[in-house]
Design an enzyme around this catalytic site. Structure first.
Site, PDB file in Angstrom:
ATOM      1  N   ARG A 122       0.809  -1.228   0.000  1.00 16.56           N
ATOM      2  CA  ARG A 122       0.000   0.000   0.000  1.00 16.56           C
ATOM      3  C   ARG A 122       0.840   1.275   0.000  1.00 16.56           C
ATOM      4  O   ARG A 122       0.372   2.341   0.409  1.00 16.56           O
ATOM      5  CB  ARG A 122      -0.987   0.013   1.179  1.00 16.56           C
ATOM      6  N   LYS A 144       2.405  11.378 -10.581  1.00 18.43           N
ATOM      7  CA  LYS A 144       1.543  10.575 -11.450  1.00 18.43           C
ATOM      8  C   LYS A 144       2.272   9.292 -11.826  1.00 18.43           C
ATOM      9  O   LYS A 144       3.386   9.337 -12.353  1.00 18.43           O
ATOM     10  CB  LYS A 144       1.181  11.345 -12.715  1.00 18.43           C
ATOM     11  N   GLU A 186       7.486  18.824 -24.234  1.00 19.92           N
ATOM     12  CA  GLU A 186       6.968  19.185 -22.906  1.00 19.92           C
ATOM     13  C   GLU A 186       7.482  20.560 -22.473  1.00 19.92           C
ATOM     14  O   GLU A 186       6.772  21.309 -21.797  1.00 19.92           O
ATOM     15  CB  GLU A 186       7.354  18.112 -21.888  1.00 19.92           C
ATOM     16  N   LYS A 230       6.287  22.968 -13.305  1.00 18.82           N
ATOM     17  CA  LYS A 230       5.587  21.757 -12.878  1.00 18.82           C
ATOM     18  C   LYS A 230       5.386  21.775 -11.361  1.00 18.82           C
ATOM     19  O   LYS A 230       4.304  21.432 -10.861  1.00 18.82           O
ATOM     20  CB  LYS A 230       6.402  20.526 -13.290  1.00 18.82           C
ATOM     21  N   GLU A 240      -4.959  16.793  -9.601  1.00 19.80           N
ATOM     22  CA  GLU A 240      -5.696  17.153 -10.808  1.00 19.80           C
ATOM     23  C   GLU A 240      -7.161  17.447 -10.536  1.00 19.80           C
ATOM     24  O   GLU A 240      -8.053  17.020 -11.260  1.00 19.80           O
ATOM     25  CB  GLU A 240      -5.559  16.060 -11.881  1.00 19.80           C
ATOM     26  N   ARG A 244      -4.248  21.601 -12.248  1.00 25.10           N
ATOM     27  CA  ARG A 244      -3.273  20.666 -12.804  1.00 25.10           C
ATOM     28  C   ARG A 244      -3.682  20.147 -14.184  1.00 25.10           C
ATOM     29  O   ARG A 244      -2.830  19.692 -14.959  1.00 25.10           O
ATOM     30  CB  ARG A 244      -3.051  19.496 -11.839  1.00 25.10           C
ATOM     31  N   ASN A 248      -2.035  18.981 -19.231  1.00 21.77           N
ATOM     32  CA  ASN A 248      -2.408  18.080 -20.318  1.00 21.77           C
ATOM     33  C   ASN A 248      -2.524  18.789 -21.659  1.00 21.77           C
ATOM     34  O   ASN A 248      -3.057  18.215 -22.616  1.00 21.77           O
ATOM     35  CB  ASN A 248      -3.725  17.370 -19.983  1.00 21.77           C
ATOM     36  N   HIS A 251      -2.085  16.902 -24.873  1.00 18.06           N
ATOM     37  CA  HIS A 251      -2.115  15.471 -24.557  1.00 18.06           C
ATOM     38  C   HIS A 251      -3.428  14.788 -24.946  1.00 18.06           C
ATOM     39  O   HIS A 251      -3.451  13.576 -25.113  1.00 18.06           O
ATOM     40  CB  HIS A 251      -1.873  15.268 -23.054  1.00 18.06           C
ATOM     41  N   HIS A 255      -2.550  11.661 -26.811  1.00 16.11           N
ATOM     42  CA  HIS A 255      -2.741  10.314 -26.269  1.00 16.11           C
ATOM     43  C   HIS A 255      -3.536   9.433 -27.227  1.00 16.11           C
ATOM     44  O   HIS A 255      -3.257   8.236 -27.365  1.00 16.11           O
ATOM     45  CB  HIS A 255      -3.464  10.390 -24.921  1.00 16.11           C
ATOM     46  N   HIS A 268       5.964   9.723 -27.257  1.00 16.27           N
ATOM     47  CA  HIS A 268       5.062  10.589 -26.499  1.00 16.27           C
ATOM     48  C   HIS A 268       5.246  12.057 -26.865  1.00 16.27           C
ATOM     49  O   HIS A 268       4.263  12.783 -27.096  1.00 16.27           O
ATOM     50  CB  HIS A 268       5.298  10.393 -25.001  1.00 16.27           C
TER      51      HIS A 268
END
Length: 367
Positions: A122, A144, A186, A230, A240, A244, A248, A251, A255, A268
């Site tokens: 965990r 993330k 990025e 960032k 997010e 946040r 993206n 993206h 994606h 990417h």
């Protein structure tokens, strides 16, 4: 080029340490955090060949018990099957909650190692040691983690903040040119969404597409300003819930393109570059941004050696369908991050499908 950036979070703040030759200080950096003695170093064969032994030597010299494990290189290996292998290593070496997984590699290794650390017992410690520009400025920061589902990128994951992000700019010397360019996507994103000064510096630079031609001062600015951007965004919105989402930018369509091409045809950063071109033009078509501004953005993207057209053979209808699988879909509506001026963006779910289709049609390769 030495700087320390703080990621300030309510539960667990941490540092982004940027310094040449800092890879050799990895062990001491972990010792300073008073982490447990057991460490699993996760990498891929290419990166491990260059830097694995140095990282292990540094950890051992600081008194850590270290084992290493290499996962195959490439986005298509970012799967639950790979995570299972990391769980097997954790079990075999009886990792405890005070133990640490160290991610030595790019975004794929960082995401998978972070996810394994988030879910083993965990949650155990993870330290990010990014070796690509993309990972340094983006994926290693912010917690993330995750893996891909066959039908979508990063659909399986968890937020799990690192204890430390250690960036050694010298490791970029062995980074392939195509991967360096992917990282620049990025960086350009940060210029558009957050840092107009960074955008202007890239606009003024003659060379963005290869490290060997880039001025050291610009590389330093790129690393520190991108990491600071960032950190600022994550510090304001860790999971997010609001702000946040602007990270993206590019993206959403990016994606979809990655997924539709099986994570093989474009990387990417290339997909994000295409997505930024699309998002910029969508903003123009909706009257939110000026054509001159999107032209400035696209000129920087081209100067960085990144694509501005859709990959040949990718079906536009399939892209629009794939958008529904995006993590940002809410109540069936696709949310887009769109620029309103350089350094400022907004998030909206009011983008008509015909506008998306029109923009994508204009980005097709002419046969």
């Amino acid at each position: 080029m030495t700087s320390t950036i703080n990621v300030n979070l309510p539960q667990q703040s941490y540092e982004i340490a940027i310094a040449p030759a800092s890879l050799d200080q990895l062990g001491q950096s972990l010792a300073n955090l008073k982490l447990g003695q057991k460490v699993v170093l996760v990498s891929n064969p290419v990166i491990f060949k260059h830097y694995g032994e140095r990282a292990i030597a540094s950890l051992k010299s600081a008194g850590f018990n270290v084992v290493s494990y290499c996962l195959p290189a490439g986005e298509r290996y970012k799967t639950l099957n790979s995570i299972q292998k990391l769980y097997d290593v954790a079990l075999e070496n009886r990792l405890e909650r005070s133990s640490t997984m160290v991610a030595l590699g790019g975004g794929v290794i960082g995401d998978m190692t972070g996810f394994a650390a988030a879910t083993w017992l965990r949650g155990i410690n993870v330290v990010q040691v990014p070796t690509t520009l993309l990972a340094m400025v983006d994926s290693a920061i912010g917690g993330k983690t995750g893996v891909n589902h066959p039908n979508g990128k990063n659909l399986i994951g968890a937020f799990h903040q690192p204890r430390l992000v250690l960036i050694d700019p010298e490791v970029l010397k062995t980074l392939p040119v195509r991967e360096f360019r992917a990282g620049m996507a990025e960086v350009i994103k940060y210029g558009v969404i957050w840092d107009a000064e960074l955008f202007t510096q890239m606009e003024a630079s003659k060379h963005l597409n290869q490290l060997r031609y880039m001025k050291p001062e610009l590389l330093s600015e790129i690393l520190t300003r991108s990491c600071q951007a960032k950190a600022d965004v994550v510090g304001k919105d860790e999971k997010e819930g609001g702000l946040r989402a602007i990270l993206n930018y590019g993206h959403t369509i990016g994606h979809a393109i990655e997924s539709l091409t099986g994570y093989r045809l474009v990387n990417h950063g290339e997909a994000v570059a295409i997505g930024m071109v699309a998002a910029g033009q969508i903003a123009v078509n909706l009257g939110m941004w000026q054509q001159a501004e999107t032209d400035r953005q696209n000129a920087i993207i081209q100067k960085a050696g990144l694509p501005t057209k859709l990959p040949a053979g990718v079906d536009i209808a399939a892209i629009i369908d794939a958008l529904q699988l995006d993590k940002k879909v809410k109540a069936g509506k696709v949310r887009f991050v769109l620029p309103t001026q350089v350094g400022v963006v907004t998030v909206t779910d009011q983008v008509p499908a015909d506008v998306i289709q029109q923009v994508l049609q204009g980005m097709q390769w002419m046969s």
